[in-house]
Design a protein around this motif. Structure first.
Motif, PDB file in Angstrom:
ATOM      1  N   ALA A   1      -1.321  12.519  15.702  1.00 41.66           N
ATOM      2  CA  ALA A   1      -2.531  11.816  15.919  1.00 41.66           C
ATOM      3  C   ALA A   1      -3.268  11.237  14.898  1.00 41.66           C
ATOM      4  O   ALA A   1      -3.872  10.161  14.757  1.00 41.66           O
ATOM      5  N   LEU A   2      -3.319  12.113  13.729  1.00 41.64           N
ATOM      6  CA  LEU A   2      -3.977  11.438  12.420  1.00 41.64           C
ATOM      7  C   LEU A   2      -3.392  10.506  11.787  1.00 41.64           C
ATOM      8  O   LEU A   2      -3.949   9.600  11.329  1.00 41.64           O
ATOM      9  N   GLN A   3      -2.016  10.430  11.831  1.00 38.08           N
ATOM     10  CA  GLN A   3      -1.097   9.128  11.367  1.00 38.08           C
ATOM     11  C   GLN A   3      -1.449   7.820  12.208  1.00 38.08           C
ATOM     12  O   GLN A   3      -1.269   6.933  11.713  1.00 38.08           O
ATOM     13  N   GLN A   4      -2.133   7.967  13.284  1.00 35.30           N
ATOM     14  CA  GLN A   4      -2.540   6.791  14.118  1.00 35.30           C
ATOM     15  C   GLN A   4      -3.840   6.294  13.652  1.00 35.30           C
ATOM     16  O   GLN A   4      -4.382   5.165  13.948  1.00 35.30           O
ATOM     17  N   LEU A   5      -4.478   7.066  12.783  1.00 35.76           N
ATOM     18  CA  LEU A   5      -5.665   6.613  12.373  1.00 35.76           C
ATOM     19  C   LEU A   5      -5.894   6.316  10.821  1.00 35.76           C
ATOM     20  O   LEU A   5      -6.681   5.559  10.645  1.00 35.76           O
ATOM     21  N   ALA A   6      -4.916   6.761   9.909  1.00 37.67           N
ATOM     22  CA  ALA A   6      -4.984   6.370   8.611  1.00 37.67           C
ATOM     23  C   ALA A   6      -3.737   6.967   7.833  1.00 37.67           C
ATOM     24  O   ALA A   6      -2.986   8.020   8.389  1.00 37.67           O
ATOM     25  N   PRO A   7      -3.342   6.432   6.733  1.00 32.91           N
ATOM     26  CA  PRO A   7      -2.354   7.114   5.938  1.00 32.91           C
ATOM     27  C   PRO A   7      -2.843   8.528   5.686  1.00 32.91           C
ATOM     28  O   PRO A   7      -3.498   9.076   5.286  1.00 32.91           O
ATOM     29  N   VAL A   8      -1.382   9.233   5.675  1.00 35.38           N
ATOM     30  CA  VAL A   8      -1.479  10.800   5.745  1.00 35.38           C
ATOM     31  C   VAL A   8      -0.628  11.298   4.550  1.00 35.38           C
ATOM     32  O   VAL A   8       0.238  11.019   4.762  1.00 35.38           O
ATOM     33  N   HIS A   9      -1.280  12.049   3.880  1.00 30.70           N
ATOM     34  CA  HIS A   9      -0.341  12.769   2.811  1.00 30.70           C
ATOM     35  C   HIS A   9      -0.532  14.169   3.045  1.00 30.70           C
ATOM     36  O   HIS A   9      -1.435  14.850   3.468  1.00 30.70           O
ATOM     37  N   VAL A  10       0.948  14.760   3.180  1.00 24.50           N
ATOM     38  CA  VAL A  10       1.106  16.017   3.872  1.00 24.50           C
ATOM     39  C   VAL A  10       1.441  17.070   2.916  1.00 24.50           C
ATOM     40  O   VAL A  10       2.547  17.098   2.077  1.00 24.50           O
ATOM     41  N   GLY A  11       0.855  18.291   2.711  1.00 17.29           N
ATOM     42  CA  GLY A  11       1.419  19.516   1.797  1.00 17.29           C
ATOM     43  C   GLY A  11       1.469  20.553   2.783  1.00 17.29           C
ATOM     44  O   GLY A  11       0.535  20.909   3.681  1.00 17.29           O
ATOM     45  N   CYS A  12       2.688  21.121   2.766  1.00 17.07           N
ATOM     46  CA  CYS A  12       2.811  22.296   3.814  1.00 17.07           C
ATOM     47  C   CYS A  12       3.865  23.049   2.978  1.00 17.07           C
ATOM     48  O   CYS A  12       4.659  22.672   2.051  1.00 17.07           O
ATOM     49  N   PHE A  13       4.225  24.385   3.695  1.00 16.11           N
ATOM     50  CA  PHE A  13       5.213  25.460   3.416  1.00 16.11           C
ATOM     51  C   PHE A  13       6.379  25.420   4.315  1.00 16.11           C
ATOM     52  O   PHE A  13       6.163  25.335   5.435  1.00 16.11           O
ATOM     53  N   ALA A  14       7.399  25.994   3.873  1.00 21.09           N
ATOM     54  CA  ALA A  14       8.648  26.314   4.443  1.00 21.09           C
ATOM     55  C   ALA A  14       8.776  27.754   4.380  1.00 21.09           C
ATOM     56  O   ALA A  14       8.998  28.265   3.307  1.00 21.09           O
ATOM     57  N   ASP A  15       8.759  28.417   5.652  1.00 22.71           N
ATOM     58  CA  ASP A  15       9.110  29.759   5.362  1.00 22.71           C
ATOM     59  C   ASP A  15      10.451  30.022   5.192  1.00 22.71           C
ATOM     60  O   ASP A  15      11.040  31.303   4.871  1.00 22.71           O
ATOM     61  N   THR A  16      11.645  29.224   5.902  1.00 25.55           N
ATOM     62  CA  THR A  16      12.785  29.544   5.817  1.00 25.55           C
ATOM     63  C   THR A  16      13.762  28.459   5.458  1.00 25.55           C
ATOM     64  O   THR A  16      13.204  27.344   5.327  1.00 25.55           O
ATOM     65  N   ASP A  17      15.029  28.883   5.150  1.00 27.59           N
ATOM     66  CA  ASP A  17      15.674  27.415   4.572  1.00 27.59           C
ATOM     67  C   ASP A  17      16.136  26.732   5.882  1.00 27.59           C
ATOM     68  O   ASP A  17      16.191  25.493   5.600  1.00 27.59           O
ATOM     69  N   SER A  18      15.848  27.398   7.049  1.00 26.55           N
ATOM     70  CA  SER A  18      16.060  26.185   8.250  1.00 26.55           C
ATOM     71  C   SER A  18      14.966  25.190   8.324  1.00 26.55           C
ATOM     72  O   SER A  18      15.057  24.264   8.534  1.00 26.55           O
ATOM     73  N   ASP A  19      13.774  25.831   7.971  1.00 28.59           N
ATOM     74  CA  ASP A  19      12.645  24.714   7.614  1.00 28.59           C
ATOM     75  C   ASP A  19      12.896  23.681   6.901  1.00 28.59           C
ATOM     76  O   ASP A  19      12.369  22.571   7.046  1.00 28.59           O
ATOM     77  N   LEU A  20      13.584  23.792   5.676  1.00 22.71           N
ATOM     78  CA  LEU A  20      13.905  22.852   4.805  1.00 22.71           C
ATOM     79  C   LEU A  20      14.751  21.781   5.240  1.00 22.71           C
ATOM     80  O   LEU A  20      14.581  20.502   4.937  1.00 22.71           O
ATOM     81  N   GLN A  21      15.339  22.018   6.127  1.00 23.69           N
ATOM     82  CA  GLN A  21      16.290  20.981   6.912  1.00 23.69           C
ATOM     83  C   GLN A  21      15.538  19.912   7.693  1.00 23.69           C
ATOM     84  O   GLN A  21      16.282  19.064   8.163  1.00 23.69           O
ATOM     85  N   HIS A  22      14.321  20.287   8.052  1.00 23.57           N
ATOM     86  CA  HIS A  22      13.430  19.408   8.871  1.00 23.57           C
ATOM     87  C   HIS A  22      12.658  18.377   7.911  1.00 23.57           C
ATOM     88  O   HIS A  22      11.769  17.769   8.459  1.00 23.57           O
ATOM     89  N   GLU A  23      12.760  18.368   6.617  1.00 23.79           N
ATOM     90  CA  GLU A  23      11.999  17.526   5.645  1.00 23.79           C
ATOM     91  C   GLU A  23      12.071  16.083   6.075  1.00 23.79           C
ATOM     92  O   GLU A  23      11.206  15.374   5.746  1.00 23.79           O
ATOM     93  N   ASN A  24      13.226  15.898   6.552  1.00 27.41           N
ATOM     94  CA  ASN A  24      13.317  14.281   6.788  1.00 27.41           C
ATOM     95  C   ASN A  24      12.521  13.773   7.968  1.00 27.41           C
ATOM     96  O   ASN A  24      11.960  12.819   8.001  1.00 27.41           O
ATOM     97  N   ARG A  25      12.301  14.905   8.609  1.00 23.63           N
ATOM     98  CA  ARG A  25      11.304  14.510   9.926  1.00 23.63           C
ATOM     99  C   ARG A  25      10.033  14.521   9.388  1.00 23.63           C
ATOM    100  O   ARG A  25       8.961  13.701   9.884  1.00 23.63           O
ATOM    101  N   LEU A  26       9.647  15.552   8.459  1.00 20.71           N
ATOM    102  CA  LEU A  26       8.417  15.412   8.074  1.00 20.71           C
ATOM    103  C   LEU A  26       8.021  14.043   7.152  1.00 20.71           C
ATOM    104  O   LEU A  26       6.945  13.555   7.339  1.00 20.71           O
ATOM    105  N   ARG A  27       9.177  13.449   6.379  1.00 18.33           N
ATOM    106  CA  ARG A  27       8.958  12.513   5.568  1.00 18.33           C
ATOM    107  C   ARG A  27       8.511  11.286   6.381  1.00 18.33           C
ATOM    108  O   ARG A  27       7.820  10.052   5.820  1.00 18.33           O
TER     109      ARG A  27
END
Length: 410
Positions: A29-55
């Motif tokens: 929803a925020l991406q529909q309102l303005a450019p968004v810069h995201v800082g977040c954490f990965a708990d597991t190596d599996s989380d890291l595999q979703h970085e492309n989706r985050l990007r």
């Protein structure tokens, strides 16, 4: 109109657990309102595999792999007089990235998702600060302490006290504090008193009724082929309230149901089941499935979805998902908090062990009643709980609605 800095304690992908589901939809929803810069954490190596989706779709991002053990976090917390759940997410790389992002970009709003990330709000930031606490975590740890045993009881009591101090600090710092339900918002106001610097607002969870649709998934073959009836519980199974709820069914509810329905089975579906739950797998009609690629087939095959939580904060996504899948749901008052549905029509609410057993038997023994409740549950979710409807106030909350834009231009 500047950019948004979005800080979350977990990567919002995949949206497959309560906090990730909420942060995912907020980010979208925020991406529909303005450019968004995201800082977040990965708990597991599996989380890291979703970085492309985050990007995809964000202006910039950082994804930090969190490796700090809870033992180390606990030691740091005691030495710094901070909460363990805050020090667990303290990381120099995140702090440096936030500072550089604020220097390099025109950020006018910092949106903090979960209290653990409030530590990254710079003291000299002059823009808008919105903090989505989701739940009143200090109250949750106080409840753990009341029900727990020493030494864990002492640990939880301390965490509750220190988190209460952090929540008060954030209330003074933020222009807006968001909670997941009216009940949580009222609780927070009562605990903070007159010290809140900004408004305290309920922003409720929604449900993707298109994804969670009885037509979207076939019932799980193993449940279809096995005798029943089948009771299903879903959730993160290393989370204390979920563990307690599952054990409540295993120890007190399922045995009574099996006196009438001898082949009744109870299915616990969710990642990271603790060892004491795994030890119950295959005994007395209990199946512990662990992490599965999709919970919908289990919900679709359920004769009854149960959520007998004794400690619950905010709105339970597991309940909304089951309702959206048009299943009859039996839950406690705690698990029903924040869902403005009607017991007896949209779901069944009971408190004690005996009452839960009696209501379960009534629903399992009356197919037409269960089907009417399931259909009413689906209608309620579609009409009242869509994410678009729930997040409609977001633009105004962060000052990027049309009215505020016109005022700023004038």
């Amino acid at each position: 109109m500047g950019d948004i800095l979005f800080l979350a304690h977990r990567i919002p992908y995949p949206p497959d657990r309560g906090d990730k589901i909420r942060s995912h939809h907020l980010l979208q929803a925020l991406q529909q309102l303005a450019p968004v810069h995201v800082g977040c954490f990965a708990d597991t190596d599996s989380d890291l595999q979703h970085e492309n989706r985050l990007r995809e779709g964000v202006a910039s991002h950082i994804l930090v792999r969190r490796t700090k053990s809870m033992v180390r976090a606990g030691i740091e917390a005691i030495m710094s007089a901070k909460a363990v759940s805050v020090t667990a997410f303290a990381h120099s790389a995140m702090r440096e990235w936030v500072a550089n992002t604020l220097t390099d970009h025109e950020i006018d709003t910092i949106f903090v998702f979960s209290g653990q990330m409030g530590q990254y709000i710079p003291a000299d930031f002059a823009g808008r600060v919105v903090v989505d606490l989701c739940d009143v975590d200090s109250a949750k740890f106080e409840a753990y302490a009341e029900k727990g045993r020493s030494p864990r009881r002492w640990v939880d009591a301390r965490e509750g006290r220190v988190l209460a101090t952090e929540e008060q600090r954030l209330a003074l710092r933020a222009e807006r504090i968001l909670l997941v339900s009216d009940a949580e918002a009222q609780l927070f106001r009562a605990r903070i008193g007159p010290h809140a610097g900004g408004a305290v607002t309920a922003l409720r969870n929604g449900i993707d009724a298109g994804q969670f649709n009885p037509q979207s998934a076939l019932p799980h073959a193993d449940l279809v082929s096995a005798k029943g009836p089948h009771l299903v519980f879903t959730g993160q199974m290393d989370y204390a309230p979920n563990i307690a709820a599952a054990e409540r069914v295993i120890d007190h509810i399922l045995p009574e149901i099996r006196k009438i329905h001898g082949d009744a089975q109870f299915h616990v579906v969710g990642r990271a089941p603790v060892s004491r739950l795994l030890a119950r797998d295959g005994t007395g009609g209990v199946r512990i499935w662990g992490e599965v690629p999709d919970v919908r087939p289990f919900l679709a095959a359920a004769d009854l979805v149960v959520a007998p939580l004794e400690i619950a904060r905010g709105i339970q996504n597991k309940v909304l998902e089951a309702m959206a899948m048009a299943r009859p749901v039996l839950l406690t008052p705690e698990a029903a908090t924040g869902i403005d549905a009607t017991s007896g029509t949209h779901f069944a609410v009971e408190a004690g062990h005996h009452a839960l057993v009696e209501r379960a038997l009534a629903l399992l023994g009356n197919g037409p009643l269960a089907l009417r409740m399931a259909a009413a549950a689906r209608r309620y979710v579609v009409e009242n709980q869509s994410w678009d409807a729930m997040l409609a106030p977001l633009a105004s909350i962060i000052g990027k609605d049309t009215e505020n834009t016109r005022r700023d231009v004038a």
